[in-house]
Design a protein around this motif. Structure first.
Motif, PDB file in Angstrom:
ATOM      1  N   THR A 199       0.815  -1.221   0.000  1.00 42.68           N
ATOM      2  CA  THR A 199       0.000   0.000   0.000  1.00 42.68           C
ATOM      3  C   THR A 199       0.845   1.266   0.000  1.00 42.68           C
ATOM      4  O   THR A 199       0.330   2.346  -0.273  1.00 42.68           O
ATOM      5  CB  THR A 199      -0.923   0.024   1.232  1.00 42.68           C
ATOM      6  OG1 THR A 199      -0.132   0.084   2.430  1.00 42.68           O
ATOM      7  CG2 THR A 199      -1.798  -1.219   1.259  1.00 42.68           C
ATOM      8  N   GLY A 200       2.128   1.161   0.349  1.00 46.79           N
ATOM      9  CA  GLY A 200       2.972   2.338   0.426  1.00 46.79           C
ATOM     10  C   GLY A 200       2.837   3.100   1.718  1.00 46.79           C
ATOM     11  O   GLY A 200       3.374   4.208   1.845  1.00 46.79           O
ATOM     12  N   GLY A 201       2.126   2.541   2.695  1.00 48.60           N
ATOM     13  CA  GLY A 201       1.959   3.210   3.977  1.00 48.60           C
ATOM     14  C   GLY A 201       3.047   2.835   4.970  1.00 48.60           C
ATOM     15  O   GLY A 201       4.025   2.161   4.638  1.00 48.60           O
ATOM     16  N   ARG A 202       2.851   3.266   6.202  1.00 50.41           N
ATOM     17  CA  ARG A 202       3.818   3.006   7.257  1.00 50.41           C
ATOM     18  C   ARG A 202       3.060   2.726   8.547  1.00 50.41           C
ATOM     19  O   ARG A 202       2.173   3.485   8.941  1.00 50.41           O
ATOM     20  CB  ARG A 202       4.757   4.202   7.433  1.00 50.41           C
ATOM     21  CG  ARG A 202       5.930   3.945   8.375  1.00 50.41           C
ATOM     22  CD  ARG A 202       6.865   5.157   8.371  1.00 50.41           C
ATOM     23  NE  ARG A 202       8.020   4.986   9.218  1.00 50.41           N
ATOM     24  CZ  ARG A 202       9.156   4.419   8.851  1.00 50.41           C
ATOM     25  NH1 ARG A 202       9.267   3.944   7.618  1.00 50.41           N
ATOM     26  NH2 ARG A 202      10.174   4.310   9.673  1.00 50.41           N
ATOM     27  N   LEU A 203       3.415   1.644   9.221  1.00 47.00           N
ATOM     28  CA  LEU A 203       2.768   1.216  10.459  1.00 47.00           C
ATOM     29  C   LEU A 203       3.799   1.297  11.588  1.00 47.00           C
ATOM     30  O   LEU A 203       4.922   0.827  11.436  1.00 47.00           O
ATOM     31  CB  LEU A 203       2.246  -0.210  10.315  1.00 47.00           C
ATOM     32  CG  LEU A 203       1.305  -0.724  11.407  1.00 47.00           C
ATOM     33  CD1 LEU A 203       0.007   0.082  11.409  1.00 47.00           C
ATOM     34  CD2 LEU A 203       1.012  -2.206  11.179  1.00 47.00           C
TER      35      LEU A 203
END
Length: 486
Positions: free
Chosen positions: A111-115
């Motif tokens: 998704t290209g996100g960051r957790l």
């Protein structure tokens, strides 16, 4: 006993001369170049740079654990505060604080996100009042929506870039071989020219000595004697020039191979050539499989597509930020974790241009035009690459016959020159015929060395283009893991 010392001195001098001489084959020169040359070292360092760049990319896909702390932070000052009636006053601060946190960050490649998963504790002492703030666990998500997924594109581009770098290293080593080939054959030709000049000088001196004896008994004219004397002087000048050229070429290859300049190198003529006939289809197939050009084309195509995707993603931006967890506060450390309460935060940020006068649309069009230009350039380069491979195969297949012809011509020219000398001594040919035989002999030997160089140059150029050893019928394999750890 007195006769023994000159013999001993002669033996010692001979041993010293032998210690300063070193024979050098083409294979030995190539092996030394791969091990010692600056060009090989530069190629290795480029490979190491590409390796660590790829390792950095891989590491970005793994969880990152970070510890942050402030211990302590102390402030003793005044701050301005507005009262209910609108006036201002200054309050004295006497604050001691400490904080610490552990954060685990993980990129989300799909998704290209960051957790982020975090836990923190903060302590504050203000005007003798103590308090602790605890966050046992918190989960935070940062996710761009409708934008370009940079991680996805990097996962596609970086492996191609590293494969290209590995193939580029093997190609660079083969180019070191071709460079070595030039140094080696320059030295070999200089050595042959020196030997030719030495032989011509000795023969000219011998013929001049015989001619003087013949002149005394009237068998040759004064003009022929003077011509032979001029020839002897010219051969002496040629010998001096050939010695200088030999020394210069020996210095160049010694510097390239990191060999002591005091060592006299004697190149060995590679008179055995493998009998091979290359197939254009196989050479082209190996070139498209192994040559870094193929990976270079793929990387450039991906980068062009990525640039278009970035320009499209910049036309609008929507970012999601969400955080959930629990927190507690109390007067003492032991109870700061007792009464924890849940907290959550959700935020959606929008950035959508309403009027930009076509700026972002123009950026997309520019990126698409640049991609079209790059694709056209790639198609042209592919056509040129295939054509160069075809010409290379043709030149190599024809060169072995050229070498065989030059070998025969060299042998015949040498025999003709030897016969011409014997015939001249008995007075049956002129000086002009003798000089013509000598010139033909010299040219034939030089032509042989030249054709031999072309053969090996074509052979190693084919290897450099295909990264395939057609003599051993195998791909040029390299232990990259060992190389990058040197």
């Amino acid at each position: 006993m007195k006769r023994f010392f000159p013999i001993l001195i002669a033996v010692l001098m001979s041993s010293l001369m032998m210690a300063q001489q070193q024979s050098l084959t083409l294979e030995e020169a190539i092996a030394l170049a791969h091990e010692r040359s600056v060009d090989a070292s530069v190629a290795l360092n480029r490979l190491k740079t590409a390796y660590w760049e790829y390792r950095t990319h891989k590491a970005e896909q793994l969880p990152e654990i970070t510890f942050k702390a402030t211990a302590p932070s102390y402030a003793n000052n005044y701050t301005r505060m507005q009262l209910d009636d609108g006036s201002y006053t200054y309050l004295k601060n006497d604050i001691l604080s400490m904080s610490g946190s552990v954060v685990v960050d993980q990129n989300i490649p799909f998704t290209g996100g960051r957790l982020s998963l975090s836990s923190s504790l903060e302590y504050i002492n203000s005007n003798e009042a103590e308090e602790f703030l605890s966050v046992p666990v918190a989960l935070t998500l940062s996710q761009p929506i409708l934008g370009v997924n940079n991680q996805k594109w990097q996962r596609r581009i970086e492996p191609v870039r590293y494969r290209e770098a590995k193939q580029e290293y093997v190609k660079s080593i083969e180019e070191v071989t071709i460079t070595t080939l030039g140094y080696f054959f320059n030295l070999l030709l200089a050595r042959e020219n020196y030997d030719i000049a030495l032989q011509n000088h000795e023969n000219a001196e011998r013929l001049f000595t015989i001619a003087r004896a013949k002149r005394e008994i009237g068998q040759i004219s004064e003009s022929d004697l003077m011509q032979l004397e001029l020839s002897a002087l010219q051969m002496k000048a040629n010998l001096t020039k050939a010695q200088s050229e030999l020394n210069a070429n020996m210095f160049r290859i010694s510097s390239f191979l990191a060999i002591d300049d005091s060592v006299e190198l004697k190149p060995i003529v590679p008179d055995v050539i493998p009998a091979m006939h290359l197939s254009y289809d196989k050479v082209l197939s190996m070139a498209h499989t192994n040559n870094p050009f193929a990976e270079n084309v793929l990387r450039r195509q991906l980068q062009s597509d990525y640039a278009v995707a970035v320009s499209k993603g910049n036309r609008r931006q929507i970012n999601l930020y969400a955080s959930i967890g629990n927190t507690g506060r109390n007067k003492s450390f032991s109870t700061a974790y007792d009464d924890v309460k849940n907290y959550s935060q959700v935020e959606v940020g929008l950035s959508i241009p309403l009027v930009d006068w076509g700026k972002r649309k123009g950026q997309v069009k520019v990126a698409q035009s640049n991609r079209d230009v790059e694709m056209s350039r790639i198609r042209q380069e592919e056509m040129s690459f295939n054509q160069n491979v075809y010409l290379l195969v043709e030149n190599f297949n024809n060169q072995s016959e050229q070498v065989n012809i030059s070998v025969a011509a060299d042998r015949i020219a040498q025999q003709r020159y030897n016969t011409a000398i014997e015939t001249f001594m008995v007075g049956q040919i002129s000086i002009l015929d003798l000089n013509d035989a000598r010139q033909s002999k010299d040219n034939a030997r030089q032509k042989y060395i030249e054709e031999l160089y072309y053969y090996w140059n074509y052979f190693y150029t084919v290897r450099s283009t295909t990264l395939y050893d057609f003599m051993a019928d195998r791909t040029l394999n390299v232990d990259f893991d060992t190389l990058v750890r040197k």
